[in-house]
Design a protein around this motif. Structure first.
Motif, PDB file in Angstrom:
ATOM      1  N   ILE A 165       0.843  -1.211   0.000  1.00 42.58           N
ATOM      2  CA  ILE A 165       0.000   0.000   0.000  1.00 42.58           C
ATOM      3  C   ILE A 165       0.872   1.253   0.000  1.00 42.58           C
ATOM      4  N   VAL A 167       1.005   3.971  -3.106  1.00 40.43           N
ATOM      5  CA  VAL A 167       0.630   5.378  -2.885  1.00 40.43           C
ATOM      6  C   VAL A 167       1.798   6.301  -3.227  1.00 40.43           C
ATOM      7  N   LEU A 181      -2.860   7.826  -7.169  1.00 40.32           N
ATOM      8  CA  LEU A 181      -3.119   7.689  -5.726  1.00 40.32           C
ATOM      9  C   LEU A 181      -2.549   8.850  -4.916  1.00 40.32           C
ATOM     10  N   TYR A 189      -5.738   8.619  -0.074  1.00 37.52           N
ATOM     11  CA  TYR A 189      -4.700   7.591  -0.147  1.00 37.52           C
ATOM     12  C   TYR A 189      -3.471   7.949   0.682  1.00 37.52           C
ATOM     13  N   SER A 200      -2.029   5.453   3.487  1.00 42.36           N
ATOM     14  CA  SER A 200      -0.610   5.089   3.624  1.00 42.36           C
ATOM     15  C   SER A 200      -0.119   5.331   5.054  1.00 42.36           C
ATOM     16  N   TYR A 233      -9.150  -2.139   2.243  1.00 43.96           N
ATOM     17  CA  TYR A 233      -8.979  -0.972   1.370  1.00 43.96           C
ATOM     18  C   TYR A 233      -8.676  -1.334  -0.085  1.00 43.96           C
ATOM     19  N   SER A 234      -8.146  -2.530  -0.308  1.00 44.49           N
ATOM     20  CA  SER A 234      -7.792  -2.898  -1.691  1.00 44.49           C
ATOM     21  C   SER A 234      -8.802  -3.815  -2.360  1.00 44.49           C
ATOM     22  N   ASN A 254     -11.408  -1.670  -4.286  1.00 44.68           N
ATOM     23  CA  ASN A 254     -10.886  -0.380  -4.721  1.00 44.68           C
ATOM     24  C   ASN A 254     -10.227  -0.502  -6.094  1.00 44.68           C
ATOM     25  N   ILE A 270      -6.629   1.102  -6.446  1.00 47.12           N
ATOM     26  CA  ILE A 270      -5.538   0.280  -5.893  1.00 47.12           C
ATOM     27  C   ILE A 270      -5.174  -0.838  -6.873  1.00 47.12           C
TER      28      ILE A 270
END
Length: 290
Positions: free
Chosen positions: A21, A25, A31, A36, A40, A266-267, A270, A273
């Motif tokens: 991640i 980012v 991102l 984002y 991070s 989060y991924s 998304n 991502i």
């Protein structure tokens, strides 16, 4: 040995997931947005939290117990508490970011500037470490004259208070008072923010617009729910009569498993991502072929 292997695998997965991640980012231009940037920052805290606890925990599991120095114990407790407090502040900042993005979209870029986001992040780090410094100083001043055996996987607040032979009333009162700025006030900001966000989203005429708005908030809301549920289940709800094994399992949830779950949440849904992952993989392959 089974628990040792499980925690080791989870820890390695946590480090890899959160590092991915941070790299995405940092490298992907798509991102480079406030949301984002804060994700991070969450990944950084999700690396620091288990790294503070897991290595010693693995040593304890491997040797069926272990020793730790007085300074080492309180250092572990300090960093653990400070990172947890930071996550409280960061999740609050992230809810404010979503509030501005959905409820005041025209002014979003002028409000959530890079400089402002950096200030919010640095302030969250400084305040969290300052609050815990007060807490650790008070608890370390208590007398520990007994066998000093902590029936826990790491140096946590409740086990430290339990083994103290001093009157812990002042320390407990201080913990309650410090929880107001670090836990209660953030919650009082997050909940109204999301109430307003939900009402704003429901007013969006198109179903596509509503779905897109909900998708940007659902991941953060899931992370907030998991974080506060585990936090409250350990520190707020009455612990009398609770099995020690259950307390240890709950502690494992928020120190070992939650940092692994956050990058997955989060991924998972998304697109940005996933697009950044493809660019990182295929872009690198393309360069090698050339």
């Amino acid at each position: 040995m089974l628990l040792f292997c499980l925690i080791l695998v989870v820890y390695c997965g946590t480090i890899c997931g959160n590092l991915l991640i941070i790299i995405l980012v940092s490298t992907s231009k798509n991102l480079h947005t406030p949301m984002y940037f804060f994700i991070s920052q969450l990944s950084i805290s999700d690396i620091l939290l288990p790294t503070n606890i897991v290595p010693n925990m693995l040593h304890i599991l491997l040797n069926n117990g272990g020793t730790i120095t007085f300074i080492g114990c309180f250092t572990q407790f300090y960093f653990f508490g400070a990172i947890e407090a930071f996550e409280c502040f960061l999740l609050t900042v992230m809810s404010y970011d979503r509030y501005v993005a959905i409820c005041n979209p025209l002014r979003y870029t002028s409000i959530m500037t890079n400089a402002y986001c950096l200030k919010l992040s640095i302030t969250s780090w400084l305040v969290s470490f300052s609050i815990l410094l007060i807490n650790v100083f008070t608890i370390s001043s208590l007398d520990f004259c007994g066998p000093n055996i902590i029936d826990h996987l790491f140096c946590d607040l409740l086990p430290l208070l339990e083994i103290s032979c001093s009157d812990t009333f002042i320390a407990e009162l201080e913990v309650m008072l410090l929880s107001i700025p670090s836990v209660i006030i953030p919650m009082m900001i997050i909940i109204p923010s999301y109430v307003i966000i939900v009402f704003t989203i429901l007013k969006i005429p198109s179903s596509t617009g509503r779905q897109k708005a909900f998708s940007t908030c659902s991941s953060h809301l899931t992370v907030v729910s998991i974080f506060y549920w585990t936090l409250f289940s350990v520190y707020v709800f009455p612990a009398k009569g609770r099995n020690l094994t259950i307390s240890k399992i709950l502690s494992l949830l928020y120190t070992v498993f939650t940092p692994l779950i956050n990058p997955i949440i989060y991924s998972l849904r998304n697109r940005d991502i996933w697009k950044a992952i493809k660019e990182l993989m295929f872009g690198h392959t393309h360069c090698q072929n050339l």
